[in-house]
Design an enzyme around this catalytic site. Sequence first.
Site, PDB file in Angstrom:
ATOM      1  N   HIS A 166       1.273   7.559 -51.909  1.00  0.00           N
ATOM      2  CA  HIS A 166       1.452   8.972 -51.579  1.00  0.00           C
ATOM      3  C   HIS A 166       2.634   9.514 -52.376  1.00  0.00           C
ATOM      4  O   HIS A 166       3.494   8.765 -52.825  1.00  0.00           O
ATOM      5  CB  HIS A 166       1.817   9.155 -50.102  1.00  0.00           C
ATOM      6  CG  HIS A 166       0.942   8.444 -49.130  1.00  0.00           C
ATOM      7  ND1 HIS A 166       0.012   9.097 -48.357  1.00  0.00           N
ATOM      8  CD2 HIS A 166       0.870   7.136 -48.766  1.00  0.00           C
ATOM      9  CE1 HIS A 166      -0.600   8.231 -47.568  1.00  0.00           C
ATOM     10  NE2 HIS A 166      -0.095   7.032 -47.794  1.00  0.00           N
ATOM     11  N   TYR A 167       2.718  10.850 -52.494  1.00  0.00           N
ATOM     12  CA  TYR A 167       3.999  11.448 -52.848  1.00  0.00           C
ATOM     13  C   TYR A 167       4.472  12.269 -51.659  1.00  0.00           C
ATOM     14  O   TYR A 167       3.678  12.691 -50.812  1.00  0.00           O
ATOM     15  CB  TYR A 167       3.965  12.251 -54.136  1.00  0.00           C
ATOM     16  CG  TYR A 167       3.103  13.501 -54.192  1.00  0.00           C
ATOM     17  CD1 TYR A 167       3.053  14.436 -53.166  1.00  0.00           C
ATOM     18  CD2 TYR A 167       2.372  13.786 -55.345  1.00  0.00           C
ATOM     19  CE1 TYR A 167       2.296  15.585 -53.252  1.00  0.00           C
ATOM     20  CE2 TYR A 167       1.604  14.939 -55.445  1.00  0.00           C
ATOM     21  CZ  TYR A 167       1.577  15.840 -54.397  1.00  0.00           C
ATOM     22  OH  TYR A 167       0.827  16.976 -54.493  1.00  0.00           O
ATOM     23  N   THR A 168       5.782  12.505 -51.594  1.00  0.00           N
ATOM     24  CA  THR A 168       6.357  13.196 -50.438  1.00  0.00           C
ATOM     25  C   THR A 168       6.072  14.690 -50.464  1.00  0.00           C
ATOM     26  O   THR A 168       6.009  15.331 -49.410  1.00  0.00           O
ATOM     27  CB  THR A 168       7.878  12.987 -50.384  1.00  0.00           C
ATOM     28  OG1 THR A 168       8.463  13.495 -51.600  1.00  0.00           O
ATOM     29  CG2 THR A 168       8.220  11.514 -50.209  1.00  0.00           C
TER      30      THR A 168
ATOM     31  N   GLU B 116       5.371   5.845 -49.672  1.00  0.00           N
ATOM     32  CA  GLU B 116       5.693   7.245 -49.959  1.00  0.00           C
ATOM     33  C   GLU B 116       6.657   7.278 -51.144  1.00  0.00           C
ATOM     34  O   GLU B 116       7.755   6.709 -51.077  1.00  0.00           O
ATOM     35  CB  GLU B 116       6.335   7.913 -48.745  1.00  0.00           C
ATOM     36  CG  GLU B 116       5.372   8.314 -47.655  1.00  0.00           C
ATOM     37  CD  GLU B 116       4.654   9.632 -47.939  1.00  0.00           C
ATOM     38  OE1 GLU B 116       4.945  10.273 -48.977  1.00  0.00           O
ATOM     39  OE2 GLU B 116       3.802  10.002 -47.108  1.00  0.00           O
TER      40      GLU B 116
ATOM     41  N   HIS C 265      -3.806   8.718 -51.767  1.00  0.00           N
ATOM     42  CA  HIS C 265      -4.175   9.468 -50.574  1.00  0.00           C
ATOM     43  C   HIS C 265      -5.358  10.391 -50.866  1.00  0.00           C
ATOM     44  O   HIS C 265      -6.236  10.603 -50.023  1.00  0.00           O
ATOM     45  CB  HIS C 265      -2.971  10.270 -50.077  1.00  0.00           C
ATOM     46  CG  HIS C 265      -3.029  10.630 -48.636  1.00  0.00           C
ATOM     47  ND1 HIS C 265      -2.037  11.335 -48.004  1.00  0.00           N
ATOM     48  CD2 HIS C 265      -3.971  10.396 -47.681  1.00  0.00           C
ATOM     49  CE1 HIS C 265      -2.354  11.513 -46.728  1.00  0.00           C
ATOM     50  NE2 HIS C 265      -3.524  10.961 -46.506  1.00  0.00           N
TER      51      HIS C 265
END
Length: 248
Positions: A34-36, A99, A137
Amino acid sequence: MPFEAQTNCPCEDKPSPNFGERKDGRKVDMLLLHYTGMEDDAQALDWLCNPESEVSAHYFLHRDGTIVQLVDESKRAWHAGDAYWKGETDINSCSIGIEIANAGHEEFGEKQLDILHMLCMDIIARNEIPNYRVLGHSDVSPGRKVDPGVKFPWKQLAAAGAGHWADPEVSGGGRFFQLGDEGQPIQALQSMLAIYGYNAPITGVFDEQTEKVVRAFQLHFRPELVDGVADTTTISTLYKLNAGLPQL
């Protein structure tokens, strides 16, 4: 809840209360990235540890490459949400989530990527995760999520041994399929997407769900052009990836 770090990589810890038990003792066999989507590392990390957020991940990776473990790998972190892969909908129970601090519009730093490669390889080795189950994601939640985004270097990660990849062929034109098309070729496209793992019901109609899935596929495997149109490059890349899956 205190825990002992599982990774062999240098790691800090900041326990998050946002986790539960893996359903039915489900074994980990997926790594989800994921990225934040946030500009500030500390703010993103605090949110993942805030009980009001009801979200978490097993690991958080700062922009400077610092790894923080938030949830014990044996536990079910809350990072995937409404998701699907190969008939399974409880992705949180089968996966480990990372993340990555990135707002979504920025390049990933070289040091951050080096540490990410190291962490991924460590998790993959200890949990015997197949390369074709290192996903984003956006793969498991097409249309709902786009992370880790078009700037994420999936090819570089796969070359380092963490992920599945097939170089897209240069398109020389040819037939393409898009929203509203119908018929056997659409059914074949949906079947190929479903074989790989995507939530692509085989209806024979290029509907909104099919377009979302094609976009998700392109985000991962053909990020140069993410338009939801199944052109010859998209289809040939999908074919090569499916050919690389183990025979079941």
